[in-house]
Design an enzyme around this catalytic site. Structure first.
Site, PDB file in Angstrom:
ATOM      1  N   HIS A 107       0.853  -1.188   0.000  1.00 34.82           N
ATOM      2  CA  HIS A 107       0.000   0.000   0.000  1.00 34.82           C
ATOM      3  C   HIS A 107       0.888   1.237   0.000  1.00 34.82           C
ATOM      4  CE1 HIS A 107      -2.599   3.139   1.598  1.00 34.82           C
ATOM      5  NE2 HIS A 107      -3.593   2.450   1.063  1.00 34.82           N
ATOM      6  N   ASP A 111     -11.268   2.039  -1.212  1.00 38.65           N
ATOM      7  CA  ASP A 111     -10.335   2.915  -0.500  1.00 38.65           C
ATOM      8  C   ASP A 111     -11.048   3.727   0.582  1.00 38.65           C
ATOM      9  OD1 ASP A 111      -7.815   3.728   0.148  1.00 38.65           O
ATOM     10  OD2 ASP A 111      -7.366   4.650  -1.772  1.00 38.65           O
TER      11      ASP A 111
END
Ligand code: 1DF
Ligand code: MN
Length: 347
Positions: A184, A310
């Site tokens: 990430h 997200d």
């Protein structure tokens, strides 16, 4: 509202952020004491933890809840399952010992929340990359004992990248457990962040993908996948720009190797794009935009691209319905929202 049965697939969102109360308290400590050396962190959590703006306050509340509020928000946008991961920079800011303790605690809390909501939540294990043996052991504990589905690293660790052999026990563990490592984004490392800061380009607008795309390329050109051919890496944001650059990366890499231009770029067994097509998977986090999703599906494979929202950074109901309209066959759409995530994360 429609149901998984009526639409023909469950919506599994695969890059959903959360933060423990304990980690958030430690972010506050660092911000207030100024005892850190990371301008990207300062700009990121100096905003989300301290700004009185509506965006920051909403985010701050949502990110720390993985119970009622999270489930209600999932219901409101038609998300059936969220794959949770500890938000950036996670434990990697801290000393190796403290990072191990924070990772362990957050994995325990995550497993407990998943046990309360077993049909709605899944998660990835946090770990301390800068304590590689203990980090590998925590991934194993997370997967074997807690039922987590892989591991999560928030890109660089205090300016260090995982092509450094120091970190390779982590790759060994992921390969042996046959689970993916999700890389990430984080803010650009202290060495590269300076020119991003004054125009607020360091976070998700551009710096995250510059940082994380760099990290992925460092793994590829250093030969990590020749050493760990079964290693599976997941990238968000449709591959942090790399799929758009495939042609040029291959062309330039071949020239660099052929001309012996750098000690750091040795010959590889495959082309850079081969690793990106064979060792990497992609999520659509933050990029619910048909032309870009279509490019990545066509180039990297319909079986490699997964839906992600997200949340809570990008919590927009219309984005879900826009993705429902992608020009895909029913089988491709089901793979995008459900099947690929079930297979890759063994949900
Ligand atoms: C932001 C975006 C922050 C994402 C994140 O973690 C994050 C942001 C600190 O908007 O600053 O995970 N994101 O993945 O796009
Ligand atoms: Mn994210």
């Amino acid at each position: 509202m429609d149901t998984p049965e009526s639409r023909g697939y469950r919506r599994i969102a695969t890059e959903e952020a959360w933060c423990t109360l304990e980690l958030m308290a430690r972010y506050h400590d660092l911000l207030e004491a100024g005892t850190h050396n990371d301008p990207g962190f300062q700009n990121l959590w100096g905003f989300f933890a301290q700004s009185q703006s509506q965006r920051a306050r909403d985010l701050y509340e949502r990110i720390q809840d993985i119970d009622q509020r999270r489930i209600a928000d999932m219901d409101a946008t038609g998300i059936d399952v969220s794959l949770l991961m500890l938000t950036a920079p996670g434990v990697q800011m801290f000393s190796p010992d403290e990072a191990c303790a924070l990772a362990r605690d957050s994995n325990d809390q995550l497993a407990a929340a998943i046990a309360r909501h077993p049909t709605r939540l899944a998660g990835l294990a946090a770990f301390a990359p800068h304590a590689p043996q203990a980090g590998a052991a925590e991934i194993e504990r997370g997967v074997r004992q807690l039922g987590l589905k892989g591991a999560l690293v928030n890109s660089h660790t205090q300016g260090r990248y995982m092509d450094d052999e120091f970190f390779w026990p982590i790759f060994e563990a992921c390969e042996a457990l046959d689970v993916p490592l999700y890389i990430h984004p984080n803010s650009p490392s202290p060495q590269m962040v300076e020119p991003f800061l004054s125009r607020c380009l360091d976070a998700a607008i551009w710096g995250f993908q510059a940082e994380t795309g760099l990290h992925a390329l460092r793994l590829i050109v250093s030969g990590v996948f020749d050493r760990f051919p079964k290693l599976k890496i997941v990238l968000g944001h449709l591959g942090e720009g790399l799929p758009f650059w495939l042609y040029r990366i291959d062309f330039m890499h071949a020239g660099i190797v052929r001309s012996g231009r750098s000690e750091g770029a040795k010959p590889l067994q495959r082309k850079p794009s081969d690793y990106l097509r064979e060792n990497f998977y992609y999520t659509s986090s933050g990029m619910p935009w048909e032309p870009a999703v279509t490019l990545v599906q066509q180039q990297m494979g319909y079986d490699r691209v997964m839906y992600a929202m997200d949340y809570p950074y990008q919590y927009v109901a219309e984005e879900v319905t826009a993705m429902d309209q992608l020009p895909l066959t029913p089988a491709q759409k089901r793979a995008f929202f459900q099947g690929n995530a079930e297979r890759i994360f063994k949900l």
